[in-house]
Motif scaffolding. Structure first.
Motif, PDB file in Angstrom:
ATOM      1  N   GLY A  20       0.794  -1.063  -0.116  1.00 23.35           N
ATOM      2  CA  GLY A  20       0.021  -0.198  -0.164  1.00 23.35           C
ATOM      3  C   GLY A  20       0.851   1.363  -0.044  1.00 23.35           C
ATOM      4  N   GLY A  21       0.315   2.349   0.014  1.00 27.09           N
ATOM      5  CA  GLY A  21       0.996   3.615   0.128  1.00 27.09           C
ATOM      6  C   GLY A  21       2.004   3.814   1.342  1.00 27.09           C
ATOM      7  N   LEU A  22       2.987   4.304   1.084  1.00 21.86           N
ATOM      8  CA  LEU A  22       4.007   4.721   2.133  1.00 21.86           C
ATOM      9  C   LEU A  22       3.716   6.125   2.529  1.00 21.86           C
ATOM     10  CD1 LEU A  22       7.222   2.991   0.394  1.00 21.86           C
ATOM     11  CD2 LEU A  22       5.064   1.980   1.799  1.00 21.86           C
ATOM     12  N   ALA A  23       2.649   5.982   3.480  1.00 19.18           N
ATOM     13  CA  ALA A  23       2.395   7.564   3.984  1.00 19.18           C
ATOM     14  C   ALA A  23       2.170   7.573   5.390  1.00 19.18           C
ATOM     15  CB  ALA A  23       0.851   7.764   3.397  1.00 19.18           C
ATOM     16  N   ALA A  24       2.210   8.790   5.942  1.00 19.62           N
ATOM     17  CA  ALA A  24       1.928   8.864   7.323  1.00 19.62           C
ATOM     18  C   ALA A  24       0.808   8.467   8.149  1.00 19.62           C
ATOM     19  CB  ALA A  24       2.280  10.558   7.692  1.00 19.62           C
ATOM     20  N   GLY A  25       0.803   8.108   9.124  1.00 19.36           N
ATOM     21  CA  GLY A  25      -0.399   7.602   9.630  1.00 19.36           C
ATOM     22  C   GLY A  25      -0.660   6.357   9.503  1.00 19.36           C
ATOM     23  N   ARG A  26       0.113   5.394   8.674  1.00 16.95           N
ATOM     24  CA  ARG A  26       0.007   3.982   8.564  1.00 16.95           C
ATOM     25  C   ARG A  26       0.930   3.135   9.369  1.00 16.95           C
ATOM     26  NH1 ARG A  26      -2.233   2.964   2.612  1.00 16.95           N
ATOM     27  NH2 ARG A  26      -3.606   4.717   2.625  1.00 16.95           N
ATOM     28  N   GLY A  27       1.436   3.916  10.202  1.00 23.16           N
ATOM     29  CA  GLY A  27       2.417   2.921  11.094  1.00 23.16           C
ATOM     30  C   GLY A  27       3.691   2.275  10.631  1.00 23.16           C
ATOM     31  N   LEU A  28       4.143   2.769   9.436  1.00 23.63           N
ATOM     32  CA  LEU A  28       4.935   2.244   8.880  1.00 23.63           C
ATOM     33  C   LEU A  28       6.485   2.374   9.808  1.00 23.63           C
ATOM     34  CD1 LEU A  28       4.299   3.013   5.287  1.00 23.63           C
ATOM     35  CD2 LEU A  28       3.812   0.897   6.466  1.00 23.63           C
ATOM     36  N   ASP A  29       6.814   3.429  10.208  1.00 26.67           N
ATOM     37  CA  ASP A  29       7.915   3.416  11.057  1.00 26.67           C
ATOM     38  C   ASP A  29       7.707   2.519  12.127  1.00 26.67           C
ATOM     39  OD1 ASP A  29       5.613   4.921  12.091  1.00 26.67           O
ATOM     40  OD2 ASP A  29       6.906   6.112  13.394  1.00 26.67           O
ATOM     41  N   VAL A  30       6.571   2.093  12.789  1.00 23.58           N
ATOM     42  CA  VAL A  30       6.630   1.220  13.647  1.00 23.58           C
ATOM     43  C   VAL A  30       6.937  -0.145  13.281  1.00 23.58           C
ATOM     44  CG1 VAL A  30       4.835  -0.003  15.055  1.00 23.58           C
ATOM     45  CG2 VAL A  30       4.937   2.532  14.949  1.00 23.58           C
ATOM     46  N   LEU A  31       6.371  -0.317  11.903  1.00 23.23           N
ATOM     47  CA  LEU A  31       6.813  -1.725  11.236  1.00 23.23           C
ATOM     48  C   LEU A  31       8.160  -2.079  11.160  1.00 23.23           C
ATOM     49  CD1 LEU A  31       6.109  -4.440   9.775  1.00 23.23           C
ATOM     50  CD2 LEU A  31       5.679  -2.899   7.662  1.00 23.23           C
ATOM     51  N   VAL A  32       8.801  -0.966  10.455  1.00 23.13           N
ATOM     52  CA  VAL A  32      10.349  -0.994  10.569  1.00 23.13           C
ATOM     53  C   VAL A  32      11.135  -1.072  11.833  1.00 23.13           C
ATOM     54  CG1 VAL A  32      12.379   0.480   9.653  1.00 23.13           C
ATOM     55  CG2 VAL A  32      10.483   0.466   8.215  1.00 23.13           C
ATOM     56  N   ALA A  33      10.574  -0.469  12.745  1.00 26.68           N
ATOM     57  CA  ALA A  33      11.312  -0.771  14.272  1.00 26.68           C
ATOM     58  C   ALA A  33      11.000  -2.216  14.661  1.00 26.68           C
ATOM     59  CB  ALA A  33      10.931   0.217  14.958  1.00 26.68           C
ATOM     60  N   ARG A  53       8.896   6.912   1.544  1.00 28.92           N
ATOM     61  CA  ARG A  53       9.772   5.823   1.210  1.00 28.92           C
ATOM     62  C   ARG A  53      11.173   6.220   1.562  1.00 28.92           C
ATOM     63  NH1 ARG A  53      13.714   3.367   0.559  1.00 28.92           N
ATOM     64  NH2 ARG A  53      14.379   2.051  -0.948  1.00 28.92           N
ATOM     65  N   ASP A  54      11.624   7.473   1.466  1.00 28.47           N
ATOM     66  CA  ASP A  54      13.211   7.718   1.503  1.00 28.47           C
ATOM     67  C   ASP A  54      13.443   7.652   3.213  1.00 28.47           C
ATOM     68  OD1 ASP A  54      13.694   7.731  -1.002  1.00 28.47           O
ATOM     69  OD2 ASP A  54      13.330  10.027  -1.250  1.00 28.47           O
ATOM     70  N   GLU A  55      12.542   8.090   3.882  1.00 32.44           N
ATOM     71  CA  GLU A  55      12.524   8.506   5.157  1.00 32.44           C
ATOM     72  C   GLU A  55      12.528   6.886   6.180  1.00 32.44           C
ATOM     73  OE1 GLU A  55       9.495   9.732   8.980  1.00 32.44           O
ATOM     74  OE2 GLU A  55       9.323  10.676   7.206  1.00 32.44           O
ATOM     75  N   ARG A  58      15.855   5.385   5.490  1.00 26.77           N
ATOM     76  CA  ARG A  58      16.937   5.950   6.413  1.00 26.77           C
ATOM     77  C   ARG A  58      16.923   5.154   7.733  1.00 26.77           C
ATOM     78  NH1 ARG A  58      15.766  10.663   3.646  1.00 26.77           N
ATOM     79  NH2 ARG A  58      14.375  11.296   4.886  1.00 26.77           N
ATOM     80  N   GLN A  59      15.570   5.353   8.109  1.00 29.93           N
ATOM     81  CA  GLN A  59      15.098   4.410   9.468  1.00 29.93           C
ATOM     82  C   GLN A  59      15.873   3.207   9.508  1.00 29.93           C
ATOM     83  OE1 GLN A  59      11.076   3.736  10.468  1.00 29.93           O
ATOM     84  NE2 GLN A  59      11.738   3.194  12.363  1.00 29.93           N
ATOM     85  N   ALA A  60      15.647   2.392   8.430  1.00 31.44           N
ATOM     86  CA  ALA A  60      16.110   1.192   8.212  1.00 31.44           C
ATOM     87  C   ALA A  60      17.674   0.983   8.519  1.00 31.44           C
ATOM     88  CB  ALA A  60      15.579   0.323   7.049  1.00 31.44           C
ATOM     89  N   GLU A  61      18.250   1.923   7.823  1.00 27.69           N
ATOM     90  CA  GLU A  61      19.746   2.047   7.860  1.00 27.69           C
ATOM     91  C   GLU A  61      20.071   2.345   9.320  1.00 27.69           C
ATOM     92  OE1 GLU A  61      22.299   1.699   5.596  1.00 27.69           O
ATOM     93  OE2 GLU A  61      21.080   1.367   3.790  1.00 27.69           O
ATOM     94  N   GLU A  62      19.648   3.356   9.853  1.00 26.90           N
ATOM     95  CA  GLU A  62      20.299   4.033  11.210  1.00 26.90           C
ATOM     96  C   GLU A  62      19.905   2.801  12.207  1.00 26.90           C
ATOM     97  OE1 GLU A  62      17.547   7.270  11.729  1.00 26.90           O
ATOM     98  OE2 GLU A  62      18.639   8.579  10.270  1.00 26.90           O
TER      99      GLU A  62
END
Length: 195
Positions: A20-33, A53-55, A58-62
């Motif tokens: 799906g869309g890589l957008a704010a509010g979708r909790g994707l930062d939580v998924l990466v973490a 996508r880019d953010e 970067r989170q995955a890299e960090e």
């Protein structure tokens, strides 16, 4: 779709999928973490495009997860089921940042279960209802990476995974457009007084 060949992953490595869309509010930062807490050898794949996508990369890299978090650009709708079927667990990580998200019953529920894919979902009313009634999913706190990791680990547990898959397939078979269309037409006729 063979994610293992496409992404050069070890054969048999479990795939946790978000589509799906890589957008704010979708909790994707939580998924990466959360990926850091998945069992060893489990990979996260995000299929889609969007502003985050880019953010997220970067989170995955960090977090040192670039070798376990993978991105595939959006695919055409008719191609999506082949990708979905190649995963081990789906994720619906929406966060209650709006009434729309809070009450959502995303298409992902039906896309995942349509190919027998169990899923982990944010603990939101409609997603919790499906998880409890159909037994095809587990829920977790929408802002809690540890909770998501625990939910995914539970679904991937060899003692549980096949039960979740069967429940997802059963739900998917019952909730098709062909079946829903009959209900919709019947209700429209009843309201119009044609019955």
């Amino acid at each position: 779709m063979d994610f293992h060949a496409l992404l050069d992953l070890p054969l048999g490595a479990p795939i946790v999928l978000y589509q799906g869309g890589l957008a704010a509010g979708r909790g994707l930062d939580v998924l990466v973490a959360a990926t850091a807490g998945f069992p060893e050898g489990v990979h996260t794949v995000l299929v889609g495009s969007g502003r985050q996508r880019d953010e997220l990369g970067r989170q995955a890299e960090e977090l040192g997860l670039a070798d376990r978090v993978h991105f595939i650009p959006a695919v055409l709708p008719h191609e999506l089921p082949a990708y979905t079927a190649g995963a081990s667990v789906g994720v619906i990580p929406y966060q209650p940042v709006s009434d729309n998200n809070f009450m959502a019953l995303p298409n992902k529920v039906f896309e995942y279960t349509g190919v027998g894919l169990p899923f982990a979902a944010s603990d939101l009313p409609e997603l919790r209802r499906i998880a409890e009634e159909a037994g095809c999913a587990t829920v977790y706190g929408p802002f809690d990476p540890h909770g998501l990791a625990t939910a995914v680990t539970r679904i991937l547990d060899p003692a549980e995974h096949e039960t979740y898959r069967r429940s997802a397939a059963n739900f998917g078979q019952r909730n098709t457009w062909e079946n829903e269309r009959l209900i919709l037409v019947s209700e429209a006729k009843r309201i119009a007084g044609w019955e």
